[in-house]
Design a protein around this motif. Structure first.
Motif, short mmCIF file in Angstrom:
data_model
loop_
_atom_site.label_atom_id
_atom_site.label_comp_id
_atom_site.label_asym_id
_atom_site.label_seq_id
_atom_site.Cartn_x
_atom_site.Cartn_y
_atom_site.Cartn_z
N THR A 1 -1.59 1.03 -3.13
CA THR A 1 -1.52 0.28 -4.38
C THR A 1 -2.26 1.05 -5.49
OG1 THR A 1 -2.33 -1.73 -5.40
CG2 THR A 1 -3.47 -1.06 -3.46
N ARG B 1 -9.90 -3.95 6.31
CA ARG B 1 -11.01 -3.52 5.45
C ARG B 1 -11.32 -4.60 4.42
NH1 ARG B 1 -7.33 0.43 5.99
NH2 ARG B 1 -6.39 -0.12 3.99
N CYS C 1 -9.91 6.11 -0.77
CA CYS C 1 -10.14 5.06 0.24
C CYS C 1 -9.20 5.20 1.43
CB CYS C 1 -9.96 3.68 -0.40
SG CYS C 1 -8.23 3.22 -0.57
N CYS D 1 -6.01 -4.42 4.21
CA CYS D 1 -7.25 -4.58 3.43
C CYS D 1 -7.18 -5.84 2.57
CB CYS D 1 -7.53 -3.36 2.56
SG CYS D 1 -6.17 -2.78 1.53
N THR E 1 -14.41 -0.69 0.74
CA THR E 1 -15.07 0.00 -0.37
C THR E 1 -15.56 -1.02 -1.40
OG1 THR E 1 -13.57 1.86 -0.06
CG2 THR E 1 -14.68 1.74 -2.18
N CYS F 1 -8.86 -7.24 -0.98
CA CYS F 1 -9.68 -6.87 -2.13
C CYS F 1 -10.03 -8.12 -2.93
CB CYS F 1 -8.95 -5.86 -3.01
SG CYS F 1 -9.97 -5.36 -4.40
N ASN G 1 -2.13 -4.76 0.93
CA ASN G 1 -3.45 -5.22 0.50
C ASN G 1 -3.30 -6.70 0.12
OD1 ASN G 1 -4.83 -5.33 -2.70
ND2 ASN G 1 -6.11 -5.26 -0.87
N CYS H 1 -12.86 -5.14 0.77
CA CYS H 1 -13.21 -4.40 -0.45
C CYS H 1 -13.52 -5.37 -1.60
CB CYS H 1 -12.05 -3.50 -0.87
SG CYS H 1 -11.59 -2.31 0.41
N CYS I 1 -4.98 0.78 -6.80
CA CYS I 1 -6.37 0.42 -6.70
C CYS I 1 -7.23 1.53 -7.31
CB CYS I 1 -6.65 0.28 -5.21
SG CYS I 1 -8.22 -0.35 -4.82
N ALA J 1 -9.78 2.82 -6.29
CA ALA J 1 -10.33 3.73 -5.28
C ALA J 1 -9.25 4.39 -4.43
CB ALA J 1 -11.28 2.96 -4.38
N GLY K 1 -6.95 3.17 2.48
CA GLY K 1 -5.59 2.66 2.28
C GLY K 1 -4.70 3.62 1.50
N LEU L 1 0.84 -1.20 0.00
CA LEU L 1 0.00 0.00 0.00
C LEU L 1 0.88 1.26 0.00
CD1 LEU L 1 -2.74 -1.07 2.58
CD2 LEU L 1 -3.11 -0.60 0.15
N LYS M 1 -16.23 -1.38 -5.14
CA LYS M 1 -15.86 -0.68 -6.38
C LYS M 1 -16.59 -1.36 -7.53
CE LYS M 1 -11.94 -1.85 -4.69
NZ LYS M 1 -10.53 -2.31 -4.65
S1 SF4 Z 1 -8.43 -2.63 -1.34
FE1 SF4 Z 1 -9.84 -1.13 -0.42
S2 SF4 Z 1 -8.74 -0.06 1.23
FE2 SF4 Z 1 -7.26 -1.27 0.01
S3 SF4 Z 1 -6.41 0.19 -1.42
FE3 SF4 Z 1 -8.15 -0.79 -2.48
S4 SF4 Z 1 -10.00 0.39 -1.98
FE4 SF4 Z 1 -8.33 1.04 -0.64
#
Ligand code: SF4
Ligand code: SF4
Length: 343
Positions: free
Chosen positions: A86, A191, A94, A160, A218, A162, A117, A193, A88, A90, A96, A84, A220
């Motif tokens: 990353t 988290r 987000c 997190c 989140t 994902c 992540n 996601c 991503c 979001a 992270g 992180l 997405k």
């Molecule tokens: S997985 Fe979720 S918290 Fe982690 S970077 Fe992506 S959106 Fe953000």
């Protein structure tokens, strides 16, 4: 296609069928009269005897639905640890990747340097996108893993998880079991996601919503196109369920605004997803919640669309302007490094 899709429909579907057959996938969403219905994703396949669902993971046998993969015990899945922040979709809003969510949902008041992540990749999908950037799963022989094995990949430095793919939808039972086990066993922030085409049934939508809402994660959702005709052309299926899911989630987005519960993205496919498509998507989002984060993504030629150019800077900026003009307050162009690139 937008104006006269009836004329194109058969040709478009034949094209998808051709390449799905080549990859050993069921060619159409089965709709057998009196078939067994799978209610996991929005395709709601109706399977005749010994017929497989569109994702290839369900078979009707003896009048019952048999799950070939995608249970808590086994799924076609792999994972890796991603440092992180990353890239991503979001990360700009987000917990992270940005300053949101701290201290309840994030270890630091900015990007979470030093944390990871856990990216969990599901090797199946309920769509059939001609531009898929992760299309390799279609032909690879996958190994299967239980939810417990997957959850054990969560270390103290993972902030997190994902779930993506392919799409997590067809194997959502495994993903939910993984999320619950991991959250039960990990101390501290974790988290949950999802990166998905949004083609999920209500039952599982409510479950993924609960995990993300309570963990600071989140959801997405990629809206591929506004026009159903273009969604069929590019992805082989309807977008109706995706739009219903987005509407439902955005009505609940006020339950947790920091970090945002829902982030939407659209890939700007040249010649297909133009500013008119983006304006319609953006107007829909703004009517539900004008503060919805919306990410417009640059396209790079992939899979069956390697003869296409990258998204041009002009195309991306026109779309950005349209999205802002209809009232969205948080829009950005992602993947800027891809814009105008010569392939
Ligand atoms: S997985 Fe979720 S918290 Fe982690 S970077 Fe992506 S959106 Fe953000
Ligand atoms: S998960 Fe979706 S695509 Fe797969 S069989 Fe069930 S309804 Fe069909």
């Amino acid at each position: 296609m937008r104006q006269d899709f009836d004329k194109w429909f058969d040709e478009v579907i034949r094209l998808h069928e051709h390449f799905r057959a080549r990859d050993g996938l069921p060619t159409r969403v089965p709709k057998a009269r009196d078939g067994v219905v799978c209610k996991i994703c929005g395709n709601h396949c109706r399977l005749g005897a010994e017929e497989a669902g569109y994702c290839g993971l369900r078979i009707a046998s003896g009048g019952k639905l048999k799950l070939v993969s995608g249970t808590a015990r086994r799924a076609r899945v792999s994972w890796y640890h991603d440092r992180l922040p990353t890239n991503c979709v979001a990360d700009w809003v987000c917990a992270g990747g940005s300053d949101s969510g701290y201290p309840q949902y994030s270890y630091s008041p900015g990007p979470e340097y030093g944390y990871y992540n856990l990216a969990v990749f599901y090797e199946a999908c309920s769509f059939d996108c001609l531009f898929c950037q992760n299309w390799h799963y279609r032909s690879q022989v996958s190994s299967e893993h239980s939810a417990r094995e997957t959850a054990q990949a969560v270390t103290d430095r993972v902030a997190c998880i994902c779930f993506f793919g392919g799409d997590p939808g067809p194997q959502v039972i495994h993903a939910l079991a993984t999320a619950r086990l991991a959250r039960r066993e990990k101390w501290g922030i974790l988290r949950v996601c999802w990166e998905t085409n949004g083609n999920l049934s209500d039952k599982y939508l409510d479950s993924i919503l609960k995990e993300s809402l309570t963990s600071g994660g989140t959801i997405k959702i990629d809206i591929k196109a506004w026009s159903e005709a273009l969604n069929y052309a590019l992805c082989g299926t309807s977008n109706k369920r995706t739009l219903e899911v987005v509407a439902r989630l955005l009505k609940l987005a006020g339950q947790r605004r920091d970090p945002p519960l829902v982030v939407i993205s659209t890939l700007l496919v040249p010649g297909y997803v133009d500013s008119r498509e983006v304006r319609s998507v953006a107007r829909f989002l703004a009517s539900l919640d004008p503060d919805t984060p919306y990410s417009l993504l640059g396209f790079a030629p992939n899979f069956l669309m390697t003869d296409m150019p990258a998204t041009s800077l002009q195309h991306a900026e026109e779309c950005l302007a349209e999205a802002k003009a209809v009232g969205l307050t948080r829009v950005r162009i992602g993947n800027r490094h891809l814009l105008g690139k010569d392939y």
